[in-house]
Motif scaffolding. Structure first.
Motif, mmCIF file in Angstrom:
data_model
loop_
_atom_site.group_PDB
_atom_site.id
_atom_site.type_symbol
_atom_site.label_atom_id
_atom_site.label_comp_id
_atom_site.label_asym_id
_atom_site.label_seq_id
_atom_site.Cartn_x
_atom_site.Cartn_y
_atom_site.Cartn_z
ATOM 1 N N VAL A 35 69.954 59.415 15.120
ATOM 2 C CA VAL A 35 68.719 58.936 15.745
ATOM 3 C C VAL A 35 67.519 59.723 15.245
ATOM 4 C CG1 VAL A 35 69.964 58.193 17.804
ATOM 5 C CG2 VAL A 35 68.906 60.446 17.787
ATOM 6 N N GLY A 36 66.370 59.080 15.304
ATOM 7 C CA GLY A 36 65.121 59.697 14.890
ATOM 8 C C GLY A 36 64.020 58.660 14.913
ATOM 9 N N SER A 37 62.790 59.111 14.843
ATOM 10 C CA SER A 37 61.651 58.199 14.825
ATOM 11 C C SER A 37 61.638 57.391 13.534
ATOM 12 C CB SER A 37 60.348 58.993 14.947
ATOM 13 O OG SER A 37 60.316 59.758 16.124
ATOM 14 N N ASN A 38 60.861 56.310 13.508
ATOM 15 C CA ASN A 38 60.644 55.583 12.263
ATOM 16 C C ASN A 38 60.053 56.547 11.233
ATOM 17 O OD1 ASN A 38 61.515 53.134 13.318
ATOM 18 N ND2 ASN A 38 59.479 52.585 14.041
ATOM 19 N N GLY A 39 60.600 56.517 10.035
ATOM 20 C CA GLY A 39 60.134 57.411 8.987
ATOM 21 C C GLY A 39 60.813 58.760 8.965
ATOM 22 N N VAL A 184 82.761 56.407 12.380
ATOM 23 C CA VAL A 184 81.708 55.412 12.568
ATOM 24 C C VAL A 184 80.387 56.143 12.739
ATOM 25 C CG1 VAL A 184 80.828 53.524 13.999
ATOM 26 C CG2 VAL A 184 83.311 53.814 13.689
ATOM 27 N N ILE A 185 79.411 55.831 11.897
ATOM 28 C CA ILE A 185 78.069 56.363 12.052
ATOM 29 C C ILE A 185 77.113 55.194 12.168
ATOM 30 C CG2 ILE A 185 77.945 56.648 9.537
ATOM 31 C CD1 ILE A 185 75.763 58.739 9.978
ATOM 32 N N PHE A 186 76.236 55.242 13.166
ATOM 33 C CA PHE A 186 75.226 54.193 13.268
ATOM 34 C C PHE A 186 73.909 54.787 13.744
ATOM 35 C CE2 PHE A 186 76.802 54.094 17.657
ATOM 36 C CZ PHE A 186 75.654 53.865 18.410
ATOM 37 N N SER A 187 72.825 54.167 13.292
ATOM 38 C CA SER A 187 71.500 54.545 13.756
ATOM 39 C C SER A 187 71.044 53.531 14.791
ATOM 40 C CB SER A 187 70.505 54.579 12.587
ATOM 41 O OG SER A 187 70.297 53.270 12.078
ATOM 42 N N SER A 188 70.227 53.981 15.714
ATOM 43 C CA SER A 188 69.716 53.072 16.747
ATOM 44 C C SER A 188 68.560 53.732 17.471
ATOM 45 C CB SER A 188 70.816 52.710 17.751
ATOM 46 O OG SER A 188 70.311 51.857 18.756
ATOM 47 N N HIS A 189 67.607 52.897 17.928
ATOM 48 C CA HIS A 189 66.545 53.371 18.804
ATOM 49 C C HIS A 189 66.899 53.139 20.276
ATOM 50 C CE1 HIS A 189 64.146 52.987 15.034
ATOM 51 N NE2 HIS A 189 63.631 54.105 15.505
ATOM 52 N N GLN A 190 68.046 52.512 20.539
ATOM 53 C CA GLN A 190 68.478 52.269 21.921
ATOM 54 C C GLN A 190 69.247 53.501 22.396
ATOM 55 O OE1 GLN A 190 69.649 48.088 20.274
ATOM 56 N NE2 GLN A 190 69.927 47.993 22.483
ATOM 57 N N GLY A 202 73.207 63.196 16.205
ATOM 58 C CA GLY A 202 72.315 64.005 15.383
ATOM 59 C C GLY A 202 70.904 63.467 15.518
ATOM 60 N N ILE A 203 69.954 64.344 15.812
ATOM 61 C CA ILE A 203 68.547 63.947 15.921
ATOM 62 C C ILE A 203 67.816 64.493 14.704
ATOM 63 C CG2 ILE A 203 66.440 64.020 17.304
ATOM 64 C CD1 ILE A 203 68.148 64.576 19.764
ATOM 65 N N VAL A 204 67.265 63.587 13.913
ATOM 66 C CA VAL A 204 66.600 63.973 12.678
ATOM 67 C C VAL A 204 65.097 63.774 12.840
ATOM 68 C CG1 VAL A 204 66.914 61.671 11.652
ATOM 69 C CG2 VAL A 204 66.589 63.650 10.162
ATOM 70 N N ARG A 205 64.334 64.724 12.320
ATOM 71 C CA ARG A 205 62.866 64.635 12.350
ATOM 72 C C ARG A 205 62.326 65.085 11.004
ATOM 73 N NH1 ARG A 205 58.732 68.055 13.141
ATOM 74 N NH2 ARG A 205 60.087 69.783 13.698
ATOM 75 N N ALA A 206 61.483 64.247 10.411
ATOM 76 C CA ALA A 206 60.864 64.565 9.122
ATOM 77 C C ALA A 206 61.901 64.961 8.084
ATOM 78 C CB ALA A 206 59.815 65.671 9.291
ATOM 79 N N GLY A 207 63.049 64.271 8.090
ATOM 80 C CA GLY A 207 64.072 64.495 7.083
ATOM 81 C C GLY A 207 64.971 65.686 7.313
ATOM 82 N N ARG A 208 64.817 66.365 8.454
ATOM 83 C CA ARG A 208 65.646 67.524 8.777
ATOM 84 C C ARG A 208 66.484 67.252 10.022
ATOM 85 N NH1 ARG A 208 63.825 72.348 6.316
ATOM 86 N NH2 ARG A 208 61.775 72.165 5.314
ATOM 87 N N ARG A 299 62.727 63.189 22.982
ATOM 88 C CA ARG A 299 61.293 63.463 23.101
ATOM 89 C C ARG A 299 60.994 64.940 22.888
ATOM 90 N NH1 ARG A 299 61.324 59.040 26.921
ATOM 91 N NH2 ARG A 299 62.191 60.394 28.532
ATOM 92 N N GLY A 300 61.892 65.805 23.384
ATOM 93 C CA GLY A 300 61.692 67.235 23.195
ATOM 94 C C GLY A 300 61.725 67.634 21.733
ATOM 95 N N VAL A 301 62.669 67.056 20.981
ATOM 96 C CA VAL A 301 62.774 67.376 19.551
ATOM 97 C C VAL A 301 61.570 66.849 18.798
ATOM 98 C CG1 VAL A 301 64.060 66.867 17.439
ATOM 99 C CG2 VAL A 301 65.278 67.523 19.524
ATOM 100 N N VAL A 302 61.192 65.593 19.068
ATOM 101 C CA VAL A 302 60.091 64.975 18.332
ATOM 102 C C VAL A 302 58.770 65.655 18.660
ATOM 103 C CG1 VAL A 302 58.758 62.850 18.053
ATOM 104 C CG2 VAL A 302 61.257 62.770 18.082
ATOM 105 N N SER A 303 58.569 66.005 19.931
ATOM 106 C CA SER A 303 57.300 66.619 20.326
ATOM 107 C C SER A 303 57.191 68.065 19.867
ATOM 108 C CB SER A 303 57.133 66.561 21.845
ATOM 109 O OG SER A 303 58.139 67.327 22.494
#
Length: 322
Positions: A35-39, A184-190, A202-208, A299-303
């Motif tokens: 999971v992670g934000s768009n981009g 099984v690996i899948f991405s989702s915003h849900q 796994g929570i990814v942000r800015a490629g990390r 939200r904590g990771v992204v913020s």
């Protein structure tokens, strides 16, 4: 080791760093939520796993060996941009795709019948794909990823646009494949679905990779919090708890009368002390740990830091670095 290993992947498009030392693994029989934000780099990572993109450095391994072209034939991939031929019949298309994976015509036909029936589109095998609803096209796309009985499943936004019944069907299929030993690996915003379905996230942000583990592991904290609801005046409860060391107490704004009690130091006896103090003041209606949801953790990771600005059109032109 029967695991899909992503080892220090790096990818850049000019000055844009899409992936930076991205490292994680997906074990046999495990459902892994990516999971992670768009981009954030999810789709880029998945495309590198499948060989659609080449990494600048790093390696993808399956069972300890580099995931080469032959091994990728044993991967089931569901891209975010669906790749079905709109004017081709469902059954013919799936049999064709199964053949590309080396299946005989007889085996391909049997697999197509099995998976279209299992996914609820068996009656549509003779229809052109373009005549299906978007939800049924999604089911057919998953059948395309499953038809050759893959050893690994990599699914990019498989639940996007599905109604609750279709989500349940697809969730059941993913659980079945994991129980059969398939990673099984899948991405989702849900995120509620990811939290319910996945063994690890796994929570990814800015490629990390910023956070990795089971939901319980990601929830672990040195400052546990409890929800306390006592049949007594909140001020009296707060005054009583103020005499206990290592605690802070705040009212729950949306639920008057309830309190959040936070341990400022790690003390195994804190819950008992809180409960004893509360019972001296009145009946305890509720005393329970407050566990952050995956959405809260996300939200904590992204913020913690904003993703660098990305020109959406440039991102799309660069194979969708997300």
């Amino acid at each position: 080791m029967n695991a899909l290993e992503i080892d220090h992947l790096n990818k850049a498009y000019g000055s844009l760093r899409a992936l930076t030392d991205l490292t994680f693994d997906v074990h046999a029989g495990e459902i892994f939520g990516f999971v992670g934000s768009n981009g954030a780099g999810k789709t880029t990572a998945m495309r590198i796993m499948l060989g659609v993109l080449a990494a600048d450095s790093g390696q993808v391994r399956w069972k300890g060996s580099e995931l080469d072209l032959e091994a990728r034939r044993r991967v089931g991939y569901m891209p975010e941009e669906r790749g079905l031929y709109p004017k081709m019949k469902v059954g013919e298309q799936l049999e064709f795709l199964a053949g590309l994976h080396g299946m005989s015509p007889t085996a391909a036909k049997g697999a197509v019948e099995h998976w279209t029936d299992r996914l609820g589109v068996g009656e549509r095998r003779g229809d052109d794909v373009e005549k299906l609803s978007l939800g049924n096209q999604q089911r057919v796309q998953l059948a395309a990823a499953l038809v050759h009985d893959p050893d690994v499943l990599v699914l990019d936004e498989p639940f996007s646009g599905l109604d609750p019944v279709a989500v349940d069907v697809m969730s059941g299929v993913l659980r079945e494949r994991a129980q059969a030993g398939v990673p099984v690996i899948f991405s989702s915003h849900q995120l509620e679905l990811v939290e319910r379905l996945c063994d690890r996230v796994g929570i990814v942000r800015a490629g990390r990779m910023e956070a990795l583990g089971s939901i319980d592991e990601l929830r672990a904290t040195d400052h546990p919090t409890w929800l306390l609801d006592v049949d007594a005046a909140p001020d009296a409860v707060m005054a009583s708890l103020a005499t206990l060391p290592g605690l802070t107490t705040t009212p729950v704004t949306e639920h008057p009368g309830q309190l959040h009690v936070v341990a400022t130091t790690r003390d195994a006896e804190a819950p008992r002390a809180i409960l004893r103090a509360a019972l001296e003041l009145g009946a305890v209606r509720e005393f329970s740990p407050v566990r952050p949801s995956l959405a809260d953790l996300f939200r904590g990771v992204v913020s913690a830091g904003e993703d660098p600005a990305v020109d959406p059109s440039a991102s799309d032109a660069k194979e969708g670095a997300r």
